[in-house]
Scaffold this active site. Structure first.
Site, PDB file in Angstrom:
ATOM      1  N   GLY A 107       0.792  -1.232   0.000  1.00 14.99           N
ATOM      2  CA  GLY A 107       0.000   0.000   0.000  1.00 14.99           C
ATOM      3  C   GLY A 107       0.823   1.280   0.000  1.00 14.99           C
ATOM      4  O   GLY A 107       0.362   2.317   0.474  1.00 14.99           O
TER       5      GLY A 107
ATOM      6  N   ASN B 128       1.515   3.018  -2.630  1.00 14.43           N
ATOM      7  CA  ASN B 128       0.763   3.943  -3.495  1.00 14.43           C
ATOM      8  C   ASN B 128      -0.442   4.509  -2.752  1.00 14.43           C
ATOM      9  O   ASN B 128      -0.747   5.697  -2.866  1.00 14.43           O
ATOM     10  CB  ASN B 128       0.319   3.243  -4.784  1.00 14.43           C
ATOM     11  CG  ASN B 128       1.402   3.253  -5.843  1.00 14.43           C
ATOM     12  OD1 ASN B 128       1.702   4.296  -6.417  1.00 14.43           O
ATOM     13  ND2 ASN B 128       2.019   2.106  -6.072  1.00 14.43           N
TER      14      ASN B 128
ATOM     15  N   ARG C 121     -14.151 -16.731  -9.601  1.00 11.69           N
ATOM     16  CA  ARG C 121     -13.793 -15.320  -9.808  1.00 11.69           C
ATOM     17  C   ARG C 121     -15.055 -14.460  -9.814  1.00 11.69           C
ATOM     18  O   ARG C 121     -15.112 -13.382  -9.235  1.00 11.69           O
ATOM     19  CB  ARG C 121     -13.059 -15.199 -11.151  1.00 11.69           C
ATOM     20  CG  ARG C 121     -12.488 -13.825 -11.414  1.00 11.69           C
ATOM     21  CD  ARG C 121     -11.656 -13.795 -12.678  1.00 11.69           C
ATOM     22  NE  ARG C 121     -10.544 -14.728 -12.668  1.00 11.69           N
ATOM     23  CZ  ARG C 121      -9.425 -14.583 -11.960  1.00 11.69           C
ATOM     24  NH1 ARG C 121      -9.257 -13.535 -11.188  1.00 11.69           N
ATOM     25  NH2 ARG C 121      -8.464 -15.485 -12.008  1.00 11.69           N
TER      26      ARG C 121
ATOM     27  N   ASN D 133      -5.992   2.036 -12.948  1.00 12.16           N
ATOM     28  CA  ASN D 133      -5.005   1.082 -12.453  1.00 12.16           C
ATOM     29  C   ASN D 133      -3.603   1.633 -12.678  1.00 12.16           C
ATOM     30  O   ASN D 133      -3.363   2.351 -13.654  1.00 12.16           O
ATOM     31  CB  ASN D 133      -5.139  -0.254 -13.191  1.00 12.16           C
ATOM     32  CG  ASN D 133      -4.181  -1.302 -12.652  1.00 12.16           C
ATOM     33  OD1 ASN D 133      -4.001  -1.433 -11.433  1.00 12.16           O
ATOM     34  ND2 ASN D 133      -3.551  -2.056 -13.541  1.00 12.16           N
TER      35      ASN D 133
ATOM     36  N   HIS E 218       0.345   0.347 -13.208  1.00 12.31           N
ATOM     37  CA  HIS E 218       1.073  -0.872 -13.590  1.00 12.31           C
ATOM     38  C   HIS E 218       2.555  -0.541 -13.749  1.00 12.31           C
ATOM     39  O   HIS E 218       2.908   0.437 -14.431  1.00 12.31           O
ATOM     40  CB  HIS E 218       0.507  -1.438 -14.895  1.00 12.31           C
ATOM     41  CG  HIS E 218       1.164  -2.716 -15.295  1.00 12.31           C
ATOM     42  ND1 HIS E 218       0.863  -3.924 -14.684  1.00 12.31           N
ATOM     43  CD2 HIS E 218       2.143  -2.986 -16.188  1.00 12.31           C
ATOM     44  CE1 HIS E 218       1.618  -4.873 -15.211  1.00 12.31           C
ATOM     45  NE2 HIS E 218       2.408  -4.333 -16.125  1.00 12.31           N
TER      46      HIS E 218
ATOM     47  N   SER F 102       2.944   2.948 -15.789  1.00 16.86           N
ATOM     48  CA  SER F 102       1.806   3.419 -16.592  1.00 16.86           C
ATOM     49  C   SER F 102       0.557   3.472 -15.720  1.00 16.86           C
ATOM     50  O   SER F 102       0.358   2.605 -14.862  1.00 16.86           O
ATOM     51  CB  SER F 102       1.513   2.450 -17.750  1.00 16.86           C
ATOM     52  OG  SER F 102       2.656   2.229 -18.521  1.00 16.86           O
TER      53      SER F 102
ATOM     54  N   ASP G 184      -4.516  -5.215 -18.236  1.00 16.57           N
ATOM     55  CA  ASP G 184      -3.434  -4.228 -18.413  1.00 16.57           C
ATOM     56  C   ASP G 184      -3.471  -3.600 -19.809  1.00 16.57           C
ATOM     57  O   ASP G 184      -2.440  -3.159 -20.334  1.00 16.57           O
ATOM     58  CB  ASP G 184      -2.048  -4.868 -18.188  1.00 16.57           C
ATOM     59  CG  ASP G 184      -1.870  -5.362 -16.754  1.00 16.57           C
ATOM     60  OD1 ASP G 184      -2.486  -4.782 -15.850  1.00 16.57           O
ATOM     61  OD2 ASP G 184      -1.113  -6.331 -16.566  1.00 16.57           O
TER      62      ASP G 184
ATOM     63  N   GLU H  11       5.898   6.139  -9.317  1.00 16.73           N
ATOM     64  CA  GLU H  11       4.484   5.790  -9.112  1.00 16.73           C
ATOM     65  C   GLU H  11       3.839   6.750  -8.115  1.00 16.73           C
ATOM     66  O   GLU H  11       2.722   7.246  -8.319  1.00 16.73           O
ATOM     67  CB  GLU H  11       4.365   4.350  -8.588  1.00 16.73           C
ATOM     68  CG  GLU H  11       4.833   3.303  -9.584  1.00 16.73           C
ATOM     69  CD  GLU H  11       4.514   1.880  -9.144  1.00 16.73           C
ATOM     70  OE1 GLU H  11       3.503   1.660  -8.464  1.00 16.73           O
ATOM     71  OE2 GLU H  11       5.296   0.973  -9.492  1.00 16.73           O
TER      72      GLU H  11
HETATM   73  C1  GAR Z   1       3.129  -1.286  -7.445  1.00 14.80           C
HETATM   74  O1  GAR Z   1       4.406  -1.344  -8.026  1.00 14.80           O
HETATM   75  C2  GAR Z   1       2.064  -1.332  -8.527  1.00 14.80           C
HETATM   76  O2  GAR Z   1       2.427  -0.656  -9.693  1.00 14.80           O
HETATM   77  C3  GAR Z   1       1.969  -2.810  -8.773  1.00 14.80           C
HETATM   78  O3  GAR Z   1       2.035  -3.389  -7.507  1.00 14.80           O
HETATM   79  C4  GAR Z   1       2.831  -2.560  -6.654  1.00 14.80           C
HETATM   80  C5  GAR Z   1       2.052  -2.285  -5.415  1.00 14.80           C
HETATM   81  O4  GAR Z   1       2.837  -1.602  -4.470  1.00 14.80           O
HETATM   82  N1  GAR Z   1       0.759  -3.160  -9.473  1.00 14.80           N
HETATM   83  C6  GAR Z   1       0.679  -4.176 -10.323  1.00 14.80           C
HETATM   84  O5  GAR Z   1       1.607  -4.915 -10.585  1.00 14.80           O
HETATM   85  C7  GAR Z   1      -0.682  -4.357 -10.960  1.00 14.80           C
HETATM   86  N2  GAR Z   1      -0.628  -5.286 -12.039  1.00 14.80           N
HETATM   87  P1  GAR Z   1       2.171  -0.870  -3.246  1.00 14.80           P
HETATM   88  O6  GAR Z   1       1.213  -1.888  -2.593  1.00 14.80           O
HETATM   89  O7  GAR Z   1       3.332  -0.545  -2.346  1.00 14.80           O
HETATM   90  O8  GAR Z   1       1.443   0.334  -3.751  1.00 14.80           O
END
Ligand code: GAR
Length: 201
Positions: free
Chosen positions: A11, A13, A62, A104, A106, A133, A142, A171
């Site tokens: 978490g 981000n 799912r 999202n 990525h 991205s 994606d 990010e």
């Molecule tokens: C981040 O690098 C994000 O871009 C990636 O997971 C990480 C989460 O980090 N997302 C993906 O790979 C989605 N396909 P965080 O939990 O520290 O934010």
């Protein structure tokens, strides 16, 4: 603007979005995780944001998981749904429901390196550049229209971990900026394209 944030892990981000939430006019109504041990849930609790865990392993399919996820999301009537390290493939029905208001992040320069282990794969492919991205979520994994990217150099001595660290710094800057475009009404999803200030991105 009110929204929900979906996470699966650390978490970081989410933390960056929380830290910027006043400046970007975002109220996070709930942080939802598909994993009970996601550290991001602690980050949310620390600042009094309601949290909810929906363990995907408790659902037979799912579609059933996505249905429950959708039930919880809908109780908040969010104007934006922010996927921030949410590591689940979403069903077509789910993505269609929230098309145009789900973002999202990525960790690659899409369309390169969709899916997992993006940093290692970029190094192994001999890429000179890598990055992050942010895109609208559509049914294509994606693959929705790209809104913004940040690019960094891959250094000769980089490994997946060192590269991931530097991408994360980007990010944390880029996601709040893009979310702000959306909360200001400047960023829209039109005819399967991302549009900023009336111009196709
Ligand atoms: C981040 O690098 C994000 O871009 C990636 O997971 C990480 C989460 O980090 N997302 C993906 O790979 C989605 N396909 P965080 O939990 O520290 O934010």
């Amino acid at each position: 603007m009110n929204g929900v944030v979906l996470i699966s892990g650390s978490g970081s981000n989410l933390q960056s979005i929380i830290n910027n939430s006043d400046d970007i006019n975002l109220t996070i109504d709930c942080v939802i995780s598909n994993k009970a041990n996601a550290y991001g849930l602690q980050r949310a609790k620390q600042v009094g944001i309601p949290v909810c865990t929906i363990e995907h392993s408790q659902f037979p399919s799912r579609e059933k998981f996505d249905q429950e996820l959708s039930n919880v999301i809908n109780t908040y009537n969010p104007k934006i749904i922010i996927l921030a390290g949410f590591m689940r493939i979403l069903s077509t029905e789910f993505t269609k429901k929230y098309c145009g208001k789900m973002l999202n992040i990525h960790p690659s320069l899409l369309p390169k390196f969709q899916g997992l282990n993006t940093h290692q794969r970029a190094i192994e492919a001999g890429e000179k550049k890598h990055g992050v991205s942010i895109h609208f979520v559509t049914e294509e994994l994606d693959g929705g229209p790209i809104i913004a990217q940040s690019t960094i150099e891959i250094l000769d001595d980089d490994n997946a971990e060192s590269l991931a660290k530097r991408v994360l710094i980007e990010e944390h800057k880029l996601y709040p900026k893009v979310i702000h475009w959306f909360t200001q009404g400047r960023l829209k999803f039109k005819n399967n394209k991302a549009v900023l200030d009336g111009k196709i991105l």
